[in-house]
Scaffold this active site. Sequence first.
Site, PDB file in Angstrom:
ATOM      1  N   CYS A   1       0.832  -1.206   0.000  1.00 15.91           N
ATOM      2  CA  CYS A   1       0.000   0.000   0.000  1.00 15.91           C
ATOM      3  C   CYS A   1       0.870   1.261   0.000  1.00 15.91           C
ATOM      4  CB  CYS A   1      -1.009  -0.040   1.150  1.00 15.91           C
ATOM      5  SG  CYS A   1      -2.378   1.093   0.851  1.00 15.91           S
TER       6      CYS A   1
ATOM      7  N   GLU B   1       0.102  -8.290   4.904  1.00 16.21           N
ATOM      8  CA  GLU B   1       0.440  -8.426   6.339  1.00 16.21           C
ATOM      9  C   GLU B   1      -0.817  -8.466   7.218  1.00 16.21           C
ATOM     10  OE1 GLU B   1       0.769  -5.787   4.471  1.00 16.21           O
ATOM     11  OE2 GLU B   1       0.442  -3.915   5.559  1.00 16.21           O
TER      12      GLU B   1
ATOM     13  N   HIS C   1      -2.600  -5.105   1.465  1.00 14.51           N
ATOM     14  CA  HIS C   1      -1.871  -5.356   2.724  1.00 14.51           C
ATOM     15  C   HIS C   1      -1.787  -6.853   3.019  1.00 14.51           C
ATOM     16  CE1 HIS C   1      -1.778  -1.251   4.495  1.00 14.51           C
ATOM     17  NE2 HIS C   1      -2.908  -1.070   3.831  1.00 14.51           N
TER      18      HIS C   1
HETATM   19  N1  GLN Z   1      -3.558   6.534   1.501  1.00 15.11           N
HETATM   20  C1  GLN Z   1      -2.229   6.275   1.970  1.00 15.11           C
HETATM   21  C2  GLN Z   1      -1.223   7.135   1.219  1.00 15.11           C
HETATM   22  O1  GLN Z   1      -1.541   7.691   0.255  1.00 15.11           O
HETATM   23  C3  GLN Z   1      -1.885   4.796   1.835  1.00 15.11           C
HETATM   24  C4  GLN Z   1      -2.794   3.965   2.704  1.00 15.11           C
HETATM   25  C5  GLN Z   1      -2.226   2.685   3.194  1.00 15.11           C
HETATM   26  O2  GLN Z   1      -1.023   2.442   3.189  1.00 15.11           O
HETATM   27  N2  GLN Z   1      -3.091   1.858   3.710  1.00 15.11           N
HETATM   28  O3  GLN Z   1      -0.096   7.240   1.610  1.00 15.11           O
END
Ligand code: GLN
Length: 184
Positions: free
Chosen positions: A77, A170, A168
């Site tokens: 993410c 994890e 994710h």
């Molecule tokens: N929205 C976050 C960003 O732009 C990422 C979200 C996440 O890692 N769950 O950095």
Amino acid sequence: MNRTIGVLAIQGDFQAHLEVLGLMGVTGREIRNSGDLEGVTHLIVPGGESTTIQKIAQFDGLWDKLVDFQGPVMGTCMGSILMARTILSPDARGWGMINLAVQRNAYGRQINSFAARGKIAFLDHEFEMVFIRAPKIIKYGDDVKPLAWLGNEVTGVISGNKMALTFHPELSGSTLVHEYFLGL
Ligand code: GLN
């Protein structure tokens, strides 16, 4: 091979990655400043808030050391955002580890976060993918291979030893993606 697994631990869900590593009998090292990267062979960049890391990692030159990191990297993410070459919304430069363009928060706000079963190239069964204010992969280069899909949408890519996932792994109670990564 002697491996030292670093997990960027400035902000975000780094603890969840350390727990998955723990299930595999591996102790990860928390990376908070540039010195912590010494001797690290594999780096995990967790979910979190990329704009926060963009600010905090500048302090002791950690940002530049991350850009130069040569070993295998898995970004989940937020991690996939930082690894990218091009970041949209707002426009910013990532580490350029992968020839990739991502759009932040592309599924909407926190309330639009969701989990769904998708496909991963190295697994013969579906995998639960958790998306929390996740980015979308907008574009990737010819040297980048898709690695994960939700329906027809690419949710993970790999280029050499660099792996970027918009979800994710994890948070799915599975060690399978981390096992694959540690094998890179
Ligand atoms: N929205 C976050 C960003 O732009 C990422 C979200 C996440 O890692 N769950 O950095």
